[in-house]
Design a protein around this motif. Structure first.
Motif, short mmCIF file in Angstrom:
data_model
loop_
_atom_site.label_atom_id
_atom_site.label_comp_id
_atom_site.label_asym_id
_atom_site.label_seq_id
_atom_site.Cartn_x
_atom_site.Cartn_y
_atom_site.Cartn_z
N GLN A 100 0.84 -1.17 0.00
CA GLN A 100 0.00 0.00 0.00
C GLN A 100 0.89 1.24 0.00
O GLN A 100 1.79 1.36 0.82
CB GLN A 100 -0.90 0.01 1.24
CG GLN A 100 -1.94 1.10 1.24
CD GLN A 100 -3.11 0.77 0.34
OE1 GLN A 100 -3.12 -0.27 -0.31
NE2 GLN A 100 -4.08 1.65 0.29
N VAL A 101 0.62 2.14 -0.92
CA VAL A 101 1.39 3.37 -1.02
C VAL A 101 0.68 4.46 -0.23
O VAL A 101 -0.53 4.65 -0.34
CB VAL A 101 1.51 3.80 -2.49
CG1 VAL A 101 2.20 5.15 -2.60
CG2 VAL A 101 2.28 2.73 -3.27
N GLN A 102 1.44 5.18 0.57
CA GLN A 102 0.90 6.32 1.30
C GLN A 102 1.45 7.61 0.70
O GLN A 102 2.65 7.72 0.42
CB GLN A 102 1.25 6.23 2.78
CG GLN A 102 0.55 5.08 3.49
CD GLN A 102 0.80 5.08 4.98
OE1 GLN A 102 1.84 5.55 5.44
NE2 GLN A 102 -0.16 4.58 5.73
N LEU A 103 0.56 8.55 0.51
CA LEU A 103 0.92 9.85 -0.05
C LEU A 103 0.54 10.92 0.98
O LEU A 103 -0.58 10.92 1.49
CB LEU A 103 0.17 10.11 -1.35
CG LEU A 103 0.37 9.07 -2.46
CD1 LEU A 103 -0.59 9.34 -3.62
CD2 LEU A 103 1.81 9.07 -2.95
N VAL A 104 1.47 11.82 1.26
CA VAL A 104 1.23 12.86 2.25
C VAL A 104 1.55 14.22 1.64
O VAL A 104 2.69 14.47 1.23
CB VAL A 104 2.08 12.64 3.51
CG1 VAL A 104 1.82 13.75 4.52
CG2 VAL A 104 1.79 11.27 4.13
N GLU A 105 0.53 15.07 1.60
CA GLU A 105 0.70 16.41 1.06
C GLU A 105 1.10 17.39 2.16
O GLU A 105 0.75 17.19 3.34
CB GLU A 105 -0.61 16.93 0.42
CG GLU A 105 -1.17 16.06 -0.67
CD GLU A 105 -2.24 15.10 -0.17
OE1 GLU A 105 -3.09 14.68 -0.97
OE2 GLU A 105 -2.22 14.77 1.04
N SER A 106 1.80 18.43 1.76
CA SER A 106 2.13 19.52 2.68
C SER A 106 2.31 20.79 1.87
O SER A 106 2.44 20.74 0.64
CB SER A 106 3.41 19.21 3.47
OG SER A 106 4.50 19.03 2.60
N GLY A 107 2.30 21.92 2.58
CA GLY A 107 2.58 23.19 1.92
C GLY A 107 1.40 24.10 1.71
O GLY A 107 1.55 25.22 1.23
N GLY A 108 0.20 23.62 2.04
CA GLY A 108 -0.97 24.48 1.86
C GLY A 108 -0.99 25.59 2.89
O GLY A 108 -0.17 25.64 3.81
N GLY A 109 -1.95 26.50 2.71
CA GLY A 109 -2.08 27.59 3.66
C GLY A 109 -2.96 28.69 3.13
O GLY A 109 -3.62 28.53 2.10
N LEU A 110 -2.96 29.80 3.86
CA LEU A 110 -3.74 30.98 3.49
C LEU A 110 -2.79 32.01 2.90
O LEU A 110 -1.81 32.41 3.57
CB LEU A 110 -4.44 31.53 4.72
CG LEU A 110 -5.13 32.89 4.58
CD1 LEU A 110 -6.25 32.83 3.54
CD2 LEU A 110 -5.67 33.36 5.93
N ALA A 147 -9.11 25.70 -2.72
CA ALA A 147 -9.61 24.32 -2.76
C ALA A 147 -8.75 23.45 -1.85
O ALA A 147 -7.71 23.89 -1.36
CB ALA A 147 -9.55 23.78 -4.18
N VAL A 148 -9.20 22.23 -1.68
CA VAL A 148 -8.34 21.21 -1.09
C VAL A 148 -7.59 20.55 -2.23
O VAL A 148 -8.20 20.11 -3.21
CB VAL A 148 -9.14 20.15 -0.30
CG1 VAL A 148 -8.21 19.08 0.25
CG2 VAL A 148 -9.92 20.82 0.84
N TYR A 149 -6.28 20.49 -2.11
CA TYR A 149 -5.43 19.93 -3.15
C TYR A 149 -5.00 18.52 -2.74
O TYR A 149 -4.49 18.31 -1.63
CB TYR A 149 -4.23 20.82 -3.39
CG TYR A 149 -4.56 22.05 -4.18
CD1 TYR A 149 -5.34 23.07 -3.63
CD2 TYR A 149 -4.14 22.20 -5.50
CE1 TYR A 149 -5.69 24.19 -4.36
CE2 TYR A 149 -4.48 23.32 -6.24
CZ TYR A 149 -5.25 24.31 -5.67
OH TYR A 149 -5.59 25.43 -6.41
N TYR A 150 -5.20 17.58 -3.66
CA TYR A 150 -4.90 16.18 -3.40
C TYR A 150 -3.79 15.67 -4.30
O TYR A 150 -3.78 15.96 -5.50
CB TYR A 150 -6.14 15.31 -3.65
CG TYR A 150 -7.29 15.59 -2.73
CD1 TYR A 150 -8.27 16.51 -3.08
CD2 TYR A 150 -7.41 14.93 -1.50
CE1 TYR A 150 -9.35 16.78 -2.24
CE2 TYR A 150 -8.48 15.19 -0.66
CZ TYR A 150 -9.44 16.11 -1.04
OH TYR A 150 -10.50 16.36 -0.20
N CYS A 151 -2.93 14.88 -3.72
CA CYS A 151 -1.89 14.20 -4.47
C CYS A 151 -2.44 12.87 -4.96
O CYS A 151 -3.16 12.18 -4.22
CB CYS A 151 -0.69 13.98 -3.55
SG CYS A 151 0.63 12.98 -4.24
N ASN A 152 -2.12 12.51 -6.18
CA ASN A 152 -2.59 11.25 -6.77
C ASN A 152 -1.42 10.52 -7.42
O ASN A 152 -0.54 11.15 -8.01
CB ASN A 152 -3.66 11.55 -7.82
CG ASN A 152 -4.00 10.35 -8.69
OD1 ASN A 152 -3.45 10.18 -9.78
ND2 ASN A 152 -4.90 9.52 -8.21
#
Length: 115
Positions: A1-11, A91-96
């Motif tokens: 199972q591959v896990q993907l973790v996003e970071s870097g979002g903000g206002l 928006a919410v940004y998702y990694c795929n």
């Protein structure tokens, strides 16, 4: 199972920049493709940018010339450099990741562009 973790979002304010990062728990070298999608409130999830195994990239028309997708195979990371941000980029940004026909998703990171 591959896990993907996003970071870097903000206002951020309109016109500012953000760099999103997606870290993979597995080597991304052979992933068929990786991409960034986003979902705004009340809207469907949409493709923002995608990078294929050979390096070819695709962008949504709304982000061309403003966003740049890239990946670092050695670090198992994918990036999205977002410049000249607009309120409609909120928006919410998702990694795929697409691996042998299977889609894997991160949990998402919120990007809010407002003055």
């Amino acid at each position: 199972q591959v896990q993907l973790v996003e970071s870097g979002g903000g206002l951020v304010q309109p016109g500012w920049s953000l760099l999103l990062s997606c870290a993979s728990s597995a080597s991304i070298f052979h992933f068929n493709a990786m991409g960034w999608y986003r979902q705004a409130p009340g809207k469907q999830r949409e493709l923002v940018a995608r990078i294929h195994v050979g390096g070819r990239t695709d962008y949504a028309d709304s982000v061309k010339a403003r966003f740049t997708i890239s990946k670092d195979n050695a670090e198992n990371r994918m990036y999205l450099q977002m410049n000249s941000l607009r309120p409609e980029d909120t928006a919410v940004y998702y990694c795929n990741a697409v691996i042998r026909g299977h889609n894997f998703w991160g949990q998402g990171t919120q990007v809010t562009v407002a003055s």
